[in-house]
Design an enzyme around this catalytic site. Structure first.
Site, PDB file in Angstrom:
ATOM      1  N   TYR A 112       4.597  -8.087   1.195  1.00 24.33           N
ATOM      2  CA  TYR A 112       5.708  -7.108   1.861  1.00 24.33           C
ATOM      3  C   TYR A 112       5.849  -6.048   2.650  1.00 24.33           C
ATOM      4  O   TYR A 112       6.841  -5.355   2.608  1.00 24.33           O
ATOM      5  CB  TYR A 112       6.542  -7.463   0.621  1.00 24.33           C
ATOM      6  CG  TYR A 112       8.120  -7.087   0.819  1.00 24.33           C
ATOM      7  CD1 TYR A 112       8.431  -8.050   1.404  1.00 24.33           C
ATOM      8  CD2 TYR A 112       8.306  -6.190  -0.077  1.00 24.33           C
ATOM      9  CE1 TYR A 112       9.921  -7.496   1.466  1.00 24.33           C
ATOM     10  CE2 TYR A 112      10.041  -5.333  -0.037  1.00 24.33           C
ATOM     11  CZ  TYR A 112      10.778  -6.305   1.429  1.00 24.33           C
ATOM     12  OH  TYR A 112      11.773  -6.523   1.420  1.00 24.33           O
ATOM     13  N   TRP A 114       4.002  -3.110   2.373  1.00 21.81           N
ATOM     14  CA  TRP A 114       4.273  -1.537   2.042  1.00 21.81           C
ATOM     15  C   TRP A 114       2.715  -1.376   1.405  1.00 21.81           C
ATOM     16  O   TRP A 114       2.672  -0.129   0.667  1.00 21.81           O
ATOM     17  CB  TRP A 114       5.100  -1.708   1.136  1.00 21.81           C
ATOM     18  CG  TRP A 114       6.880  -1.483   1.026  1.00 21.81           C
ATOM     19  CD1 TRP A 114       7.435  -2.461   1.230  1.00 21.81           C
ATOM     20  CD2 TRP A 114       7.246  -0.331   1.888  1.00 21.81           C
ATOM     21  NE1 TRP A 114       8.467  -2.101   1.463  1.00 21.81           N
ATOM     22  CE2 TRP A 114       9.047  -0.320   2.342  1.00 21.81           C
ATOM     23  CE3 TRP A 114       6.781   1.071   2.168  1.00 21.81           C
ATOM     24  CZ2 TRP A 114       9.563  -0.039   2.663  1.00 21.81           C
ATOM     25  CZ3 TRP A 114       7.830   2.143   2.848  1.00 21.81           C
ATOM     26  CH2 TRP A 114       9.217   0.963   3.045  1.00 21.81           C
TER      27      TRP A 114
END
Length: 771
Positions: A112, A114
């Site tokens: 994802y 991040w």
């Protein structure tokens, strides 16, 4: 003598000078360039916490033994430490086995993005590059943050959501020109602390102060008063969650029936208004979308809705803003579409400071001017496998191989996934209905995870490769504003941890693709190559970067804003408004699509050819509310990025007795015998969790607020009989696509009830550190 070091480190929430002594973080100072640094930087003090860090490769005991039913023990088994050679051999052989037996489409490459703000140590790029080098993988598209909007906005405006959000309206223009701003979902400022590339200078505080000084009237329509900064002195209107489209439709009805709609703008710049008007006036369904109709749905008095419409009509430069939270709900496409339609009816789209703001109050949208070139990056390469799924349909994919679904006009089939490789994310944080995900996670043959801490995703893996953090490696951070900065290693690796790059080099070597993956470069050679790519791109745009040697040796952020030629009219919407014939939008009609023939042709019953109010299965007006009478909203936390460093002191200080804090209205609390600070159980027929109660008049009655990010900490049961001890709201949310169009997450469509908890509540630290 102590070994001391101080270096600039880049994060998603800013740049900090981090000081270490013998590897421990003893000082965290924001960069002097940052006028309003994020306090999230305080979490870095706990980045080396040995209770939570993974110190060496680990393999789940059942997987290591080869038990015939070992998949069912994921998330409950103990782990066995192994050598790096053993772990890499085991990981590469499992990948090779799945490739040979099922093909590369049976590998799901999850990430994802991040985990790091760096351009090289970007976990998503690392894992995808590796998988592409070995033949590809099943990918995911869109984001949990904005999936519904990401799909609908290209149909309506002909540009991607990021472009629309960045260029439709800017805050500096709002300060100068806007006299009325109606914010659906508010203008939350804490979500501006974090951006994908981080920030060199957080300007949100100054901007909101200027907006207040300018005297712009702000009206916030939200169930939670602090969704707008207090210095804006916004009027607070409480509406039932998920009813914003009904309110906008009633405002549109008032504009149409009072001859206040800007017909010249509609005729010149839009297509399909007449078809939409039939629905608005009730000619197509015998339901007139007037203020009385919307009042019965939203709970806002009809007189207030008409007042809003009159205010918008009389405003010189009105602005409609939409929080991204509104589209993380059933039929989440509709509020973004309807906001564009309403702004078109007002004729304010394209006016400096007016029109419509999309994704407002999130990730710095409208606050910063982007550099006019592309930053260098670690190339992922091309994926030979064409299959992909909408990002929020992971559990459905794992549970229903061969099952069919629709997405953006296509009929698709879920692949049969036998290996999940996850790096740089925590699906047991951001996915919905975690009890369902837990069941789905037991389906593949193998789950491999690169992780630095014992998150729930690591605990539900078979093979865990210990990854280092951004404090333990060198990188380059290209900010989401106009800054670029080095991010230097300030601490040695924790235990035997390695970077994602080193992990994938080890796997690549065993799978015979090391040269293709690494290109013979080490960490610093890649960092320098990425900088040189940025340097060349900047030079073509007339911007001069320092040499890499000067940039790296000096170690300070570099601000390019003074070299940027910023034209306030040089964007897609301004050009379109200036000359819609020569500068057509990239929609089928070349105009703003109030009615989309393309979407209409899909034949979906839950997303028609124009904006529509759809009845929800979970909202305060649903039959289900008789059993679960509270609407739960689950926003991003203000004191961490998603679930990162949730174990840190700065995150824990706002918990209640070690658990996430749930905010509820005093009247709702009184009915249930709940007092402030009490341990409560929040529940529905999907699951239950514990939280600490906080009573506040700043949340409307019938609504509770439980932020995301508490590390998933469940008991041994699945489903309604389960109990999550830490306060993770996603054991309660529904795992259902927003509609057949985008299949986005519907987290904010969630009904629950709440009660005092009288049972035994284990201590969270003991649960999270138990191996």
């Amino acid at each position: 003598m102590k070994n001391s070091k101080k270096e600039l480190v880049g994060t998603h929430w800013g740049a900090y000078w981090v000081e270490t002594e013998d590897g421990a973080v003893v000082g965290v100072e924001p960069s002097q360039n940052d006028s309003n640094p994020s306090p999230i930087g305080n979490l870095l003090y706990d980045a080396k916490d040995s209770d939570y860090r993974i110190s060496q490769p680990m393999v789940r005991s059942g997987y290591l033994k080869g038990d015939s039913n070992n998949r069912q023990s994921r998330g409950m088994d103990s782990f066995v430490p192994v050598s790096w050679d053993k772990a890499l051999d085991l990981g590469s052989s499992s990948i090779k086995k799945v490739k040979e037996k099922y093909g590369n489409s049976a590998i799901f490459g999850g990430s994802y993005g991040w985990s790091s703000a760096g351009r090289f140590h970007h976990a998503q790029s690392q894992v995808h590059r590796f998988l592409n080098r070995i033949g590809g993988y099943t990918a995911s598209v869109n984001t949990y943050s904005h999936a519904a909007a990401e799909v609908i906005i290209p149909h309506v405006l002909g540009v991607d959501l990021a472009t629309a959000g960045d260029y439709l309206v800017k805050y500096d223009e709002i300060v100068k020109h806007c006299d009325l701003c109606i914010s659906f979902g508010g203008i939350g400022n804490f979500n501006n602390q974090v951006l994908s590339g981080g920030l060199g200078d957080h300007r949100d505080k100054t901007t909101f102060e200027n907006l207040s000084i300018a005297g712009t009237e702000v009206i916030s329509i939200s169930p939670f008063r602090p969704d707008s900064p207090p210095n804006l002195k916004a009027e607070w209107i409480t509406a039932k969650p998920c009813t914003d489209v009904a309110i906008m439709l009633a405002i549109a009805h008032h504009l149409e029936t009072s001859d206040s709609a800007d017909q010249d703008f509609i005729n010149r710049y839009t297509v399909g208004y007449d078809e939409f008007k039939k629905y608005l006036l009730g000619h197509s369904d015998n339901v007139v979308k007037d203020a009385d109709w919307a009042a019965s749905i939203s709970g806002i008095p009809a007189s207030d809705i008409e007042r809003l419409a009159d205010k918008l009509t009389s405003a010189v430069c009105p602005l409609i803003t939409i929080s991204p939270s509104l589209q993380r709900a059933e039929h989440g496409e509709q509020p973004f579409w309807m906001a564009v339609v309403l702004a078109a009816m007002l004729g304010s789209i394209g006016k400096p400071g007016g029109g419509v703001g999309l994704k407002w109050g999130s990730n710095g949208v409208g606050l910063y001017h982007k550099v006019p070139f592309k930053w260098g990056r670690f190339p992922q390469g091309k994926n030979p496998i064409s299959e992909s799924i909408p990002v929020a349909r992971i559990a459905d994919m794992l549970l229903n191989p061969g099952g069919t679904y629709t997405y953006n006009g296509e009929n698709r089939t879920y692949p049969d996934i036998q290996l999940v490789y996850w790096a740089g994310g925590n699906p047991f944080h951001h996915h919905q209905d975690l009890n369902k995900l837990r069941r789905a996670w037991r389906e593949p043959e193998t789950v491999i995870v690169n992780e630095s801490v014992w998150s729930a995703t690591a605990r539900h893996a078979d093979i865990v490769f210990p990854a280092n953090t951004f404090l333990e490696r060198n990188d380059i951070v290209c900010r989401s504003d106009s800054y670029i900065s080095p991010s230097k290693q300030v601490s040695e690796n924790f235990g035997e941890s390695r970077s994602d790059y080193e992990i994938f080099c080890g796997l690549s070597e065993r799978l015979g693709v090391l040269n293709e993956f690494s290109e013979g470069r080490d960490e610093m050679e890649w960092v320098e190559a990425i900088y040189h790519e940025s340097f060349d791109n900047a030079e073509k745009a007339g911007i001069k970067l320092p040499t890499f040697e000067d940039f790296w040796e000096k170690g300070d952020p570099v601000n390019l804003e003074s070299q940027m030629k910023i034209s306030k009219r040089d964007n897609f919407i301004a050009r379109f408004i200036d000359d819609p014939n020569r500068n057509q939008l990239r929609t089928p009609s070349g105009k703003i699509e109030i009615f989309s023939s393309n979407i209409d042709s899909f034949g979906y019953t839950d997303c028609l050819g124009h904006p529509v109010w759809f009845e929800k299965s979970e909202w305060l007006g649903a039959q289900r509310a008789a059993h679960y009478p509270l609407h739960m909203i689950s926003p991003q936390p203000h004191n961490r990025l998603h679930s990162q460093f949730d174990f840190g002191d700065f995150s824990r200080k706002d918990k209640t007795n070690g658990r996430e804090t749930v905010t509820l209205n005093p009247e709702d609390a009184h009915i249930r015998g709940i007092t402030s600070g009490m341990l409560v159980r929040i529940f529905n027929d999907r699951g239950a969790c514990l939280a600490g109660a906080h009573l506040s008049d700043h949340i409307m009655q019938g609504v509770i607020r439980l932020p995301t990010g508490a590390w998933y900490c469940p008991n041994e049961f699945d489903g309604p009989d389960s109990l999550e001890y830490h306060g993770n709201p996603n054991v309660l949310t529904v795992d259902k696509g927003t509609s057949s169009l985008s299949q986005g997450p519907s987290a904010h469509s969630c009904l629950v009830d709440i009660e005092p908890y009288k049972g035994h509540a284990p201590e969270i630290h003991e649960l999270l550190t138990k191996r």
